[in-house]
Design a protein around this motif. Structure first.
Motif, PDB file in Angstrom:
ATOM      1  N   TRP A 233      85.153  50.717   9.887  1.00 15.51           N
ATOM      2  CA  TRP A 233      83.739  51.110   9.729  1.00 15.51           C
ATOM      3  C   TRP A 233      82.815  50.195  10.517  1.00 15.51           C
ATOM      4  O   TRP A 233      81.776  50.618  11.002  1.00 15.51           O
ATOM      5  N   ALA A 234      83.215  48.917  10.641  1.00 13.57           N
ATOM      6  CA  ALA A 234      82.327  47.955  11.297  1.00 13.57           C
ATOM      7  C   ALA A 234      82.177  48.271  12.779  1.00 13.57           C
ATOM      8  O   ALA A 234      81.194  47.889  13.412  1.00 13.57           O
ATOM      9  N   LYS A 235      83.179  48.964  13.320  1.00 17.24           N
ATOM     10  CA  LYS A 235      83.121  49.261  14.757  1.00 17.24           C
ATOM     11  C   LYS A 235      82.551  50.645  15.034  1.00 17.24           C
ATOM     12  O   LYS A 235      82.232  50.971  16.162  1.00 17.24           O
ATOM     13  N   GLU A 236      82.478  51.475  14.002  1.00 11.46           N
ATOM     14  CA  GLU A 236      81.953  52.822  14.226  1.00 11.46           C
ATOM     15  C   GLU A 236      80.433  52.802  14.183  1.00 11.46           C
ATOM     16  O   GLU A 236      79.836  51.936  13.575  1.00 11.46           O
ATOM     17  N   ASN A 237      79.846  53.773  14.861  1.00  9.70           N
ATOM     18  CA  ASN A 237      78.399  53.859  14.736  1.00  9.70           C
ATOM     19  C   ASN A 237      77.946  55.240  14.313  1.00  9.70           C
ATOM     20  O   ASN A 237      78.561  56.202  14.600  1.00  9.70           O
TER      21      ASN A 237
ATOM     22  N   MET B 144      73.526  54.592  21.964  1.00 10.43           N
ATOM     23  CA  MET B 144      74.277  54.138  20.782  1.00 10.43           C
ATOM     24  C   MET B 144      73.913  52.695  20.407  1.00 10.43           C
ATOM     25  O   MET B 144      73.855  51.821  21.272  1.00 10.43           O
ATOM     26  N   ALA B 145      73.658  52.500  19.158  1.00 13.34           N
ATOM     27  CA  ALA B 145      73.316  51.139  18.716  1.00 13.34           C
ATOM     28  C   ALA B 145      74.530  50.230  18.856  1.00 13.34           C
ATOM     29  O   ALA B 145      75.668  50.708  18.839  1.00 13.34           O
ATOM     30  N   GLU B 146      74.272  48.978  18.999  1.00 14.00           N
ATOM     31  CA  GLU B 146      75.428  48.086  19.137  1.00 14.00           C
ATOM     32  C   GLU B 146      76.143  47.909  17.805  1.00 14.00           C
ATOM     33  O   GLU B 146      75.541  48.067  16.744  1.00 14.00           O
ATOM     34  N   ALA B 147      77.422  47.589  17.896  1.00 16.03           N
ATOM     35  CA  ALA B 147      78.218  47.480  16.686  1.00 16.03           C
ATOM     36  C   ALA B 147      77.704  46.350  15.802  1.00 16.03           C
ATOM     37  O   ALA B 147      77.146  45.367  16.289  1.00 16.03           O
ATOM     38  N   LEU B 148      77.886  46.546  14.491  1.00 15.62           N
ATOM     39  CA  LEU B 148      77.458  45.525  13.538  1.00 15.62           C
ATOM     40  C   LEU B 148      78.339  44.301  13.653  1.00 15.62           C
ATOM     41  O   LEU B 148      79.527  44.401  13.940  1.00 15.62           O
TER      42      LEU B 148
ATOM     43  N   VAL C 152      80.329  41.848  11.747  1.00 14.00           N
ATOM     44  CA  VAL C 152      80.883  41.689  10.407  1.00 14.00           C
ATOM     45  C   VAL C 152      81.996  40.648  10.428  1.00 14.00           C
ATOM     46  O   VAL C 152      83.135  40.954  10.750  1.00 14.00           O
TER      47      VAL C 152
END
Ligand code: SF4
Ligand code: SF4
Lengths: 446, 263
Positions: free
Chosen positions: A442-446, B1-5, B7
């Protein structure tokens, strides 16, 4: 003549109390059929909870109408029973209103009993109407058909009769005192104050003292015999709650409602399995010869704990739990009240066998399937609404959970989709068939 | 597309010889369920916004065992608990925050007796504490004045007595908070607990989530706020069933806060 009455009274009293003690002993014996559970911690907190919920009826008043009426009937019933003390002394010693030496205070006491008696009478009548005339959801369930409904009504009639007898007794007594009848009248004037029963006097207008005495004695006798009968009726009725509500709340769970107990037997096995030093071929830990391995969960009342069995005897069958139950509200078979009633019915059945045969002999029945259906157990969302709603601290959910444990761990009988979810958890650490390695995707999906 | 979070994981922290302030326990729904993943991301954005030093377990996280336990599989539950506790204790975790009331309840109440002792907070409680400490600013925003009702999750509310933290947050958003007929300790379940999420309901005349959605509709909300990924799914389905998805949104409290300020 007088002495015969006194002797008869003594016999009635001893028999009434004797039967009551026998019933209580059976009750304790039956509750002890359950597993032991330690609820002796935090005495202070337990007392406070008991004072609040059982004595103070804090949960009853969540429903204002029935809560208010219940408080009246409860307070009235408890307080009027102080009068029983006087009745017993008068009965044993042939005295008349022995406590009247208290003078003005006695008048206040009797007057307040009369007012309460009237309030109880009104309260009980409204209860009867609610139960029998108004269509209140929680009084219409299938588990209330037959005996439970009759039981509830009998008690209401009973209390009506007791209160009427009490008032008639006082009215005739008052009239006899006014007439100056020997034994009743006293030189000091009228004993007692009769703010309610004085309105009954016209009924007795013109009756002779002899007739009045017969009515007064009849009311007096029926009143006290009624109370002794009531004491012994309790064991067979949902009205046992007037005694058991106190210990039941005292022993109820103090931990957050969401916390469900961890089974120690399982903890021990899991420890063994996870321990790298454990020798898988070692003999199982010392167990007594022939001892059965501990059963997981509950299929019968013997597998429940003593608090759960106490719960079942305490249940007032009020149905507040069922009215709040999401499964029940949406037409599922589950009713937490029925879970409690079934448990009690089954313990009673077992108790009856023990009464007859001295010990329990298998009668081919058990709590699961013969009383509580699997369909009921699987409908529960474990939402705790029933626990929250119960005015006397009963936990139907704990029984549901213990029975599910039996179904899953002893019979592998979980509904298919649940079994699949559990296999998923076992294999990939989530109830759905996703790979644990994808947990952070999920952290890599947008 | 926004940049990845961004984490961070516990493993990364460990490699650098550091320890985060708090572990964010994502949970199965938050990791895998498409709807719940949005809640997870919204919460991570808020954590960044408030400058919280946090990490997740990532692939080392596993189901807490809640659905297994409440379905009666105490074995599976305790196996899960033992594995998770080993990981958590291995990283010397002290504080856990989670957006799932089921994970919250299980770790907080049932892990201690099995050797897992942590300070555990539901994300609404944690957000409220950030607010109180002044680390997070929640004021008005997009939802100001909107009619919003909060559906109490059983495992946050009745199970653990927390009714106010989510409501306090909503008040900060200056929404028009309306209560359902059944709320707080009398709240009606969404129908997902006790393993029901993973099975067909027993025969009856209605689904629990429909009953609950109808109760929510009675107060005519623009948004139904939730604090649990399972409630969220159940209520979303209920709203769809009533063909109201165009006028009524179901959103987690964390999403409301994040969206209010376009994070
Ligand atoms: S815990 Fe189970 S039995 Fe009790 S109210 Fe909820 S669904 Fe009904
Ligand atoms: S369990 Fe409690 S709420 Fe339910 S019927 Fe019995 S006394 Fe009433």
């Amino acid at each position: 003549m007088q002495i015969i009455a006194q002797v008869l009274f003594l016999v009635a009293l001893v028999a009434g109390i004797g039967f009551f003690i026998r019933n209580i002993r059976r009750l304790v014996r039956n509750i002890k059929l359950g597993r032991e559970v330690d609820r002796t911690d935090n005495n202070g907190e337990r007392f406070a909870k008991m004072a609040r919920i059982a004595f103070g009826q804090s949960k009853m008043v969540k429903k204002p109408v029935s809560g208010f009426l219940h408080v009246i009937v409860y307070v009235g019933f408890v307080i009027i029973n102080i009068e029983v003390l006087e009745i017993i002394i008068d009965g044993l010693f042939g005295t008349h209103r022995i406590l009247s030496f208290m003078g003005g205070f006695y008048d206040v006491l009797i007057a307040s009993f009369e007012v309460l008696a009237l309030l109880v009478l009104i309260g009980v009548i409204v209860f009867w109407i609610r139960r029998n005339v108004l269509n209140i959801y929680r009084f219409l369930s299938r588990e209330l058909k037959g005996w439970p409904k009759n039981d509830a009504n009998y008690i209401l009639y009973f209390e009506m009769v007791l209160m009427i007898l009490f008032l008639v007794m006082n009215a005739t007594d008052y009239q006899l005192q006014l007439n100056g009848a020997p034994h009743y009248a006293s030189e000091a004037g009228i004993t007692g104050a009769f703010p309610i029963s004085q309105f009954l006097l016209p009924i007795f207008d013109g009756m002779s003292n002899a007739t009045l005495i017969i009515i007064e004695r009849a009311a007096w006798w029926l009143h006290i015999l009624g109370i002794l009968f009531f004491l012994n009726y309790l064991y067979y009725s949902k009205h046992l709650h007037i005694l058991l509500a106190f210990p039941n709340v005292y022993f109820s769970k103090l931990r957050p409602q969401g916390e469900m107990n961890n089974l120690q037997s399982v903890t021990d096995e899991v420890k063994l399995m996870m321990d790298p030093d454990a020798d898988p071929f070692a003999a199982p830990p010392e167990e007594e010869e022939g001892a059965e391995p501990e059963k997981f969960g509950a299929s019968d009342v013997f597998d429940l704990n003593q608090v759960q069995l106490l719960n079942s005897y305490t249940c007032t069958e009020c149905g507040r739990c069922t009215a709040e139950c999401p499964a029940n509200q949406t037409g599922k078979k589950l009713s937490p009240r029925k879970i409690m009633m079934d448990t009690r019915d089954r313990v009673e059945e077992v108790g009856e066998i023990i009464n007859k045969k001295g010990k329990y002999e298998d009668n081919g029945k058990q709590l699961l399937d013969d009383f509580i259906l699997r369909e009921e157990l699987w409908a529960c969302t474990t939402c705790n609404a029933c626990v929250e709603a119960c005015p006397v601290g009963i936990d139907p959910l704990s029984i549901i959970l213990d029975m599910r444990r039996y179904l899953v761990m002893e019979e592998s009988a979980a509904p298919n989709e649940l079994a699949i979810a559990m296999t998923n958890i076992e294999n990939n650490g989530a109830p759905w068939p996703y790979n644990q390695q994808d947990r952070l995707n999920w952290a890599k999906e947008n | 597309m926004a940049e990845a979070l961004k984490v961070p994981t516990m493993a990364e922290y460990m490699a650098e010889g550091k320890k985060p302030e708090v572990l964010f326990w994502v949970g199965c729904a938050g990791s895998f369920d498409d709807r719940a993943k949005k809640i997870t991301k919204a919460f991570v954005k808020l954590l960044h916004e408030a400058g919280v030093d946090f990490a997740v377990l990532g692939t080392e996280e596993s189901c807490t065992g809640d659905p297994a336990k409440r379905s009666g599989n105490e074995f599976l539950f305790q196996m899960q608990a033992a594995t998770n506790i080993e990981v958590l204790n291995g990283y010397e975790i002290e504080k856990v925050v989670t957006a799932c009331p089921h994970c919250f309840n299980t770790i907080k109440n049932e892990y201690p007796a099995l050797g897992g002792n942590y300070e555990v907070m539901h994300h609404t409680q944690f957000l409220k504490s950030l607010l109180n400490e002044g680390k997070l600013k929640v004021e008005g925003g997009k939802f100001k004045g909107k009619r919003i009702t909060f559906h109490d999750p059983c495992y946050l509310g009745r199970a653990n007595g927390e009714y106010e933290a989510p409501r306090d947050l909503l008040r900060k958003l200056e929404v028009e908070l309306v209560e359902m007929r059944k709320c707080k300790s009398n709240g009606l379940c969404c129908g997902a607990g006790g393993g029901q999420m993973f099975k067909e309901p027993e025969p009856g005349n209605k689904d629990v989530n429909i009953e609950r959605t109808e109760q929510a509709m009675e107060v005519k909300p623009e948004v139904i706020a939730a604090g649990c990924p399972f409630c969220n799914t159940m209520m979303t389905d209920g709203v769809k069933d009533k063909n109201k998805e165009d006028s009524v949104e179901v959103m987690d409290v964390a999403e409301l806060i994040a969206n209010a300020h376009d994070l």
